[in-house]
Enzyme design. Structure first.
Site, mmCIF file in Angstrom:
data_model
loop_
_atom_site.group_PDB
_atom_site.id
_atom_site.type_symbol
_atom_site.label_atom_id
_atom_site.label_comp_id
_atom_site.label_asym_id
_atom_site.label_seq_id
_atom_site.Cartn_x
_atom_site.Cartn_y
_atom_site.Cartn_z
ATOM 1 N N TYR A 124 -4.174 -0.266 -38.552
ATOM 2 C CA TYR A 124 -3.396 -0.587 -39.749
ATOM 3 C C TYR A 124 -3.266 -2.108 -39.784
ATOM 4 O O TYR A 124 -2.663 -2.703 -38.887
ATOM 5 C CB TYR A 124 -2.016 0.082 -39.712
ATOM 6 C CG TYR A 124 -2.059 1.563 -39.968
ATOM 7 C CD1 TYR A 124 -1.838 2.067 -41.251
ATOM 8 C CD2 TYR A 124 -2.336 2.462 -38.945
ATOM 9 C CE1 TYR A 124 -1.882 3.434 -41.494
ATOM 10 C CE2 TYR A 124 -2.388 3.830 -39.179
ATOM 11 C CZ TYR A 124 -2.160 4.306 -40.454
ATOM 12 O OH TYR A 124 -2.211 5.656 -40.704
ATOM 13 N N HIS A 182 5.575 12.562 -48.147
ATOM 14 C CA HIS A 182 5.538 11.826 -46.878
ATOM 15 C C HIS A 182 6.248 12.600 -45.774
ATOM 16 O O HIS A 182 7.396 13.019 -45.919
ATOM 17 C CB HIS A 182 6.209 10.461 -47.045
ATOM 18 C CG HIS A 182 6.257 9.661 -45.776
ATOM 19 N ND1 HIS A 182 5.151 9.039 -45.241
ATOM 20 C CD2 HIS A 182 7.274 9.390 -44.924
ATOM 21 C CE1 HIS A 182 5.489 8.414 -44.124
ATOM 22 N NE2 HIS A 182 6.771 8.620 -43.908
#
Length: 610
Positions: free
Chosen positions: A223, A405
């Protein structure tokens, strides 16, 4: 086509006629769901090397998907299909395979041991096979649902696509076992909504938020965080559209991207470009959480409704933006540079409404927990009628997009709208949710929420591989259950979530102590995670916890954008009373298709068309 037996010859003859008809009507069948320039508007690379590329389009009228699979380097064959979580066992497959005599295309499935079997019901129908300088193109179609027990039901949410390569000719299809193949998976939303593109304002400008020529790390998952800023004095604008920019050649490595705006309370945010988990990352980047744009593999441009736009810039808005890029590099490729990002389209001519983002689901608290070794444990969060009655305008709000999520154990997420005690419609549902594939999804139908309505968000978790209870919280090994809904007009209500009343959870721990020989630590200094860690997870303790979450009062978080609750009593609130539940949708079984082949289609793929 060469046909080796009378039964297959008869089927192939009928099928050959059908192919010609299908090719004539293909564009008409897809009209309205594809832009004029391409009958296959959606594309993804399936494997990191770029050997397999999938394109597709959707006919909602026919409840059918048209696939185009490009095989750039064909050896002895390929497998393509779908499964519940991306496994090659119990998968719904279509297979191109060869033996010493020819090539074949057929609908197949794999059992729990990975053994491949020809399907007695051939629901993948080949429309064309063609060799080109690029490779072999296979055009085929498949209904959303087939009512075949060996087939996968294609739904609105995430689909786990699987693939495999055959290296050598086979004696028969049944000689394939997926455990010995080079295989992989790719996640995507196949059933994209068919929504007309709104016209962009005449004064629309663009801004590119891109990674600064990043050297992609030689590891499987990265990331990458990059901080940039808006120009000084950048006035208030509306974002009306955004789209991905993916560096050519990196299409299989760039998994998803998000642009966040930082909290306005900080006058400056340190510039940074590096892995998001780096110890060198400035702490203030943790306050860059307001989503401006999010893209995931397979998604196209995101358009706001004509009457609304997402505000950024101007007084009270941070100038600092954080780009986050997820690189998925399973082959650990090195030396690859990347400048991917997101292009924002914005206008100074503000639209009628500001779009807003509201959090639904569970509060981030350890009082909501999942026992270990659970296959499908459900937790539910509420946005109650009391909160919507107080916080929403009289005309209500309109939800047009949603981002679901959870953390690592999430498997399903659904948000349901209830009115007057009755569930009325699904806001968003993903029965094959993956925490590794999160995107903002346009809703097929705008959902209107009125004051007094209830929004119920449920998440299903799998903790089979965990030894201790998984509690709610911010950590990646803790859990969340959230639906970020995008709506208009914007209100002061930014967070509408719940959690079980802590006092009732304490009663649960005392009850566990009373009925179990092992003592659960309920001393004042013990934290809730510590108390959950000491629970012996027998069937009684599991069922009582599940029951507690189903009847105990809740603590409501009915919060303004300032993180302060709306005025009122929000503790020990009763669960919303729901007297009527929506029924699970029944899959539509297509009528028996006489044109479907009775067995595999025999191909000539040495050149030209098959």
């Amino acid at each position: 086509m060469q046909v080796p037996s009378p039964s297959v010859r008869e089927a192939a003859s009928m099928y050959g006629t059908a192919v010609a008809v299908f090719l004539v009507i293909l564009v008409a069948a897809l009209q309205g769901s594809a832009p004029a320039e391409s009958p296959f508007p959606f594309h993804i690379p399936l494997d990191p090397e770029g050997t397999l590329e999938l394109s597709w389009n959707i006919s909602y009228a026919q409840e059918t998907i048209y696939f185009q699979l490009l095989v750039r380097e064909l050896k002895a064959g390929v497998l393509f299909g779908m499964s519940d979580r991306g496994e090659l066992e119990n998968a719904d497959l279509v297979v191109l395979w060869t033996d010493r005599d020819g090539a074949y295309f057929g609908d197949a499935w794999s059992d729990q041991k990975g053994q491949v079997h020809l399907d007695s019901q051939q629901d993948y129908q080949l429309l064309r096979a063609q060799r080109t300088p690029e490779g072999l193109y296979l055009l085929f179609k498949r209904p959303f649902g087939t009512c075949d027990p060996n087939d996968y039901l294609i739904e609105d949410g995430t689909v786990h696509l699987v693939y495999g390569f055959l290296e050598e000719p086979l004696r028969s299809l049944e000689s394939i076992n997926t455990s010995g193949l080079h295989t992989g998976l790719q996640r995507v939303q196949l059933l994209k909504p068919s929504i007309p593109k709104p016209a962009l304002p005449a004064d629309t400008r663009t801004m590119e938020i891109r990674a600064p020529d990043v050297l992609i790390p030689g590891q499987q998952t990265t990331y990458w965080c990059y901080v940039t800023e808006l120009p000084d004095g950048f006035p208030r604008h509306h974002i009306v559209m955004y789209e991905p920019i993916v560096t050519e050649g990196n299409e299989a490595l760039v998994h998803h991207m998000e642009v966040f705006q930082c909290a306005a309370e900080f006058e400056t945010i340190p510039h940074f470009s590096g892995p998001c988990d780096s110890k060198m990352k400035p702490q203030r980047l943790n306050f860059c959480r307001h989503v401006l744009a999010a893209w995931a593999l397979g998604a196209k441009a995101f358009y706001y409704p004509e009457e609304a736009g997402l505000a950024f810039g101007g007084p009270g808005s941070s100038r600092f933006l954080r780009l986050e890029v997820h690189y998925h590099n399973p082959l650990v490729i090195t030396g690859r540079r990347d400048s991917s990002g997101i292009r924002l389209y914005y206008t100074a001519a503000l639209r009628r409404f500001d779009a807003g983002i509201m959090e639904l689901g569970l509060a981030y608290t350890p009082v909501m927990a999942i026992p270990p070794q659970e296959t499908a444990f459900v937790l539910t969060g509420y946005c109650t009628d009391k909160c919507t009655q107080l916080a929403l305008p009289a005309s209500g709000i309109h939800i047009f997009a949603s981002q679901l999520h959870t953390h690592l154990t999430g498997r399903k997420v659904v948000t349901v709208l209830a009115r007057d005690g009755r569930e009325t419609e699904i806001v968003n549902r993903d029965n094959h949710y993956s925490p590794h594939f999160q995107e903002i999804r346009m809703l097929k139908k705008v959902v209107s929420v009125q004051p007094g309505d209830v929004l119920i968000t449920s998440c299903t978790y799998n903790t089979e591989d965990r030894r201790l209870a998984t509690v709610g919280g911010f950590g990646i090994l803790e859990e969340m259950c959230v639906n970020y809904v995008h709506y208009y007009p914007q209100t002061q209500l930014e967070l509408c979530k719940s959690a079980v009343d802590p006092g009732f959870l304490h009663k649960y721990f005392r009850l566990v102590n009373r009925f179990n020989s092992e003592e659960v630590c309920t001393c004042p200094q013990a934290s809730v995670p510590e108390q959950f860690a000491s629970v012996p997870w027998n069937s009684f303790n599991r069922e009582v916890l599940k029951a507690l979450y189903g009847f105990a009062p809740i603590s409501m978080h009915c919060n303004r954008s300032s993180a302060v609750r709306f005025q009122g009593e929000w503790n020990r609130q009763p669960l919303p009373e729901i007297v009527s539940r929506l029924e699970e949708p029944t899959p539509h079984c297509p009528a028996s298709q006489a044109q479907s082949p009775a067995g595999p289609t025999v191909l000539n793929i040495s050149g030209g068309k098959g």
